[in-house]
Design an enzyme around this catalytic site. Structure first.
Site, PDB file in Angstrom:
ATOM      1  CG  ASP A  43      -1.756   1.324   1.278  1.00 12.33           C
ATOM      2  OD1 ASP A  43      -1.597   2.287   0.772  1.00 12.33           O
ATOM      3  OD2 ASP A  43      -2.844   0.986   2.089  1.00 12.33           O
ATOM      4  CB  ALA A 166      -9.018  15.254  -4.847  1.00 11.50           C
ATOM      5  CE1 TYR A 167      -6.646  10.288 -11.015  1.00 10.22           C
ATOM      6  CE2 TYR A 167      -7.185  11.620 -12.760  1.00 10.22           C
ATOM      7  CZ  TYR A 167      -6.820  10.320 -12.389  1.00 10.22           C
ATOM      8  OH  TYR A 167      -6.001   9.614 -13.198  1.00 10.22           O
ATOM      9  CB  VAL A 169      -4.821  19.218  -7.104  1.00 10.34           C
ATOM     10  CG1 VAL A 169      -3.444  19.539  -6.452  1.00 10.34           C
ATOM     11  CG2 VAL A 169      -5.604  20.274  -7.444  1.00 10.34           C
TER      12      VAL A 169
HETATM   13  N1  LIG Z   1      -7.873   4.643 -16.601  1.00 10.23           N
HETATM   14  C1  LIG Z   1      -7.773   5.651 -17.117  1.00 10.23           C
HETATM   15  O1  LIG Z   1      -8.293   6.123 -18.248  1.00 10.23           O
HETATM   16  C2  LIG Z   1      -6.575   6.432 -16.743  1.00 10.23           C
HETATM   17  C3  LIG Z   1      -6.511   7.799 -17.383  1.00 10.23           C
HETATM   18  C4  LIG Z   1      -5.307   8.518 -16.941  1.00 10.23           C
HETATM   19  C5  LIG Z   1      -4.452   8.275 -15.893  1.00 10.23           C
HETATM   20  N2  LIG Z   1      -4.858   6.904 -15.215  1.00 10.23           N
HETATM   21  C6  LIG Z   1      -3.931   6.471 -14.168  1.00 10.23           C
HETATM   22  O2  LIG Z   1      -3.341   5.203 -14.430  1.00 10.23           O
HETATM   23  C7  LIG Z   1      -3.188   4.533 -13.130  1.00 10.23           C
HETATM   24  C8  LIG Z   1      -3.750   3.254 -13.110  1.00 10.23           C
HETATM   25  O3  LIG Z   1      -5.218   3.408 -13.208  1.00 10.23           O
HETATM   26  P1  LIG Z   1      -6.330   2.496 -13.712  1.00 10.23           P
HETATM   27  O4  LIG Z   1      -6.974   2.906 -14.698  1.00 10.23           O
HETATM   28  O5  LIG Z   1      -5.507   0.992 -14.093  1.00 10.23           O
HETATM   29  O6  LIG Z   1      -7.379   2.074 -12.390  1.00 10.23           O
HETATM   30  P2  LIG Z   1      -7.712   0.883 -11.529  1.00 10.23           P
HETATM   31  O7  LIG Z   1      -8.189  -0.012 -12.534  1.00 10.23           O
HETATM   32  O8  LIG Z   1      -8.651   1.585 -10.550  1.00 10.23           O
HETATM   33  O9  LIG Z   1      -6.461   0.365 -10.728  1.00 10.23           O
HETATM   34  C9  LIG Z   1      -5.725   1.356  -9.628  1.00 10.23           C
HETATM   35  C10 LIG Z   1      -4.733   0.565  -9.358  1.00 10.23           C
HETATM   36  O10 LIG Z   1      -4.081   1.461  -8.185  1.00 10.23           O
HETATM   37  C11 LIG Z   1      -4.246   0.318  -6.971  1.00 10.23           C
HETATM   38  N3  LIG Z   1      -4.212   1.365  -6.012  1.00 10.23           N
HETATM   39  C12 LIG Z   1      -4.963   2.337  -5.204  1.00 10.23           C
HETATM   40  N4  LIG Z   1      -4.638   2.947  -4.105  1.00 10.23           N
HETATM   41  C13 LIG Z   1      -3.517   2.271  -3.904  1.00 10.23           C
HETATM   42  C14 LIG Z   1      -2.483   2.285  -2.783  1.00 10.23           C
HETATM   43  N5  LIG Z   1      -2.822   3.220  -1.553  1.00 10.23           N
HETATM   44  N6  LIG Z   1      -1.576   1.689  -2.661  1.00 10.23           N
HETATM   45  C15 LIG Z   1      -1.338   0.519  -3.639  1.00 10.23           C
HETATM   46  N7  LIG Z   1      -1.997   0.328  -4.729  1.00 10.23           N
HETATM   47  C16 LIG Z   1      -3.172   1.293  -4.862  1.00 10.23           C
HETATM   48  C17 LIG Z   1      -5.443  -0.430  -6.975  1.00 10.23           C
HETATM   49  O11 LIG Z   1      -5.492  -1.272  -6.054  1.00 10.23           O
HETATM   50  P3  LIG Z   1      -6.684  -2.052  -5.465  1.00 10.23           P
HETATM   51  O12 LIG Z   1      -7.134  -3.154  -6.333  1.00 10.23           O
HETATM   52  O13 LIG Z   1      -6.400  -2.513  -4.217  1.00 10.23           O
HETATM   53  O14 LIG Z   1      -7.826  -0.916  -5.480  1.00 10.23           O
HETATM   54  C18 LIG Z   1      -5.321  -0.655  -8.500  1.00 10.23           C
HETATM   55  O15 LIG Z   1      -4.453  -2.038  -8.524  1.00 10.23           O
HETATM   56  C19 LIG Z   1      -3.704   5.642 -12.062  1.00 10.23           C
HETATM   57  O16 LIG Z   1      -2.500   6.245 -11.527  1.00 10.23           O
HETATM   58  C20 LIG Z   1      -4.549   6.431 -12.672  1.00 10.23           C
HETATM   59  O17 LIG Z   1      -4.628   7.636 -12.294  1.00 10.23           O
HETATM   60  C21 LIG Z   1      -5.903   6.055 -15.728  1.00 10.23           C
END
Ligand SMILES: NC(=O)c1ccc[n+]([C@@H]2O[C@H](COP(=O)([O-])OP(=O)(O)OC[C@H]3O[C@@H](n4cnc5c(N)ncnc54)[C@H](OP(=O)(O)O)[C@@H]3O)[C@@H](O)[C@H]2O)c1
Length: 246
Positions: A43, A166-167, A169
């Protein structure tokens, strides 16, 4: 064999990045917030988890690639939501990076999975100039970002130029950290590069089902930055393997 650490590798873009790096021949250490088989429990908001990972990797001979992918996008907007967003998305990525940096091998690559929403166009006036200041230090950045939850709590964040997200920022702060860290690493003989990636809008739990991009597509630019050759770049923000403005 090069070693790569990916945070939040249990699903979404992080899982795709980890899979692609393994397919390219790296030894991948996938990490997950919840304990699960085959993953190191991390985490990113837990100092004990971060310290244990650093000890493990130092004992294994070091790390070559760190992908700070873990992140949240929470519903609502108040001081609590702001802090619960900044903690993993900005401070978590910073603490994991700082902890692994001492055992990063020459040619190391640090990738911050950011977002197009982290563009500075979301920040107005003097505040934007403070983020863009090339003399901004690490301490200065952390203090600057800390003003946001305080301004939200006091009801003055808009007046001070912050967006009401929040996101946004958290990703603006992550991008600023990339610029600050690239400057910090300038004299480091290991020639470590640090860059931010905008994966685009991707079909994940966070991105939702109607997002146009596949996981593979979203992982492409972070993977490219993780495998950059010696020439750089560093301190940049990239989408579709091209530099974009902060
Ligand atoms: N999807 C999009 O369109 C998009 C666009 C721009 C940027 N992003 C960025 O891409 C990255 C991955 O996002 P995603 O779309 O794959 O989202 P996602 O499917 O919601 O996955 C998020 C991941 O982050 C983990 N996580 C959250 N809080 C955590 C913590 N405190 N410690 C460790 N792991 C943590 C989650 O773990 P759990 O399974 O335990 O919750 C999950 O593995 C993020 O940084 C997001 O901001 C995504």
């Amino acid at each position: 064999m090069r070693t790569a650490v990916v945070t939040g590798a249990n699903r979404g873009i992080g899982e795709a990045i980890a899979g692609e790096l393994a397919a390219r021949g790296l030894r991948v250490v996938p990490t997950s917030r919840e304990a699960r088989q085959g993953f190191v429990t991390l985490d990113v908001t837990r100092a004990d988890h971060v310290a244990a990972l650093a000890v493990q990797l130092a004992g294994e001979g070091g790390v070559d690639v760190l992908v700070n992918n873990a992140g949240v996008s929470l519903v609502g907007f108040d001081e609590r939501v702001v802090r619960r967003t900044l903690d993993p998305n900005f401070l978590g990525a910073m603490h994991v990076t700082d902890a692994l940096l001492p055992s990063m091998r020459p040619g190391g690559r640090i990738v911050m999975v950011s977002s197009g929403l982290g563009s500075l166009t979301g920040v107005r006036g003097e505040l934007r100039a403070r983020f863009e200041d090339p003399r901004l230090t690490r301490e200065g950045l952390v203090a600057l970002v800390e003003e946001f939850p305080r301004d939200v709590a006091a009801g003055v964040h808009e007046r001070h130029g912050w967006p009401s997200s929040a996101y946004r920022v958290s990703k603006i702060a992550m991008n600023a950290l990339v610029r600050v860290m690239a400057r910090e690493l300038e004299g480091d003989p290991r020639r470590i590069f640090v860059n931010a990636a905008d994966p685009g809008w991707v079909r994940t739990r966070m991105g939702g089902r109607s997002a146009p991009r596949s996981l593979e597509h979203g992982a492409r630019t972070p993977v490219w930055l993780a495998l950059l050759p010696d020439g750089g770049p560093t301190g940049g923000f990239f989408r579709d393997e091209h530099a974009v403005a902060f």
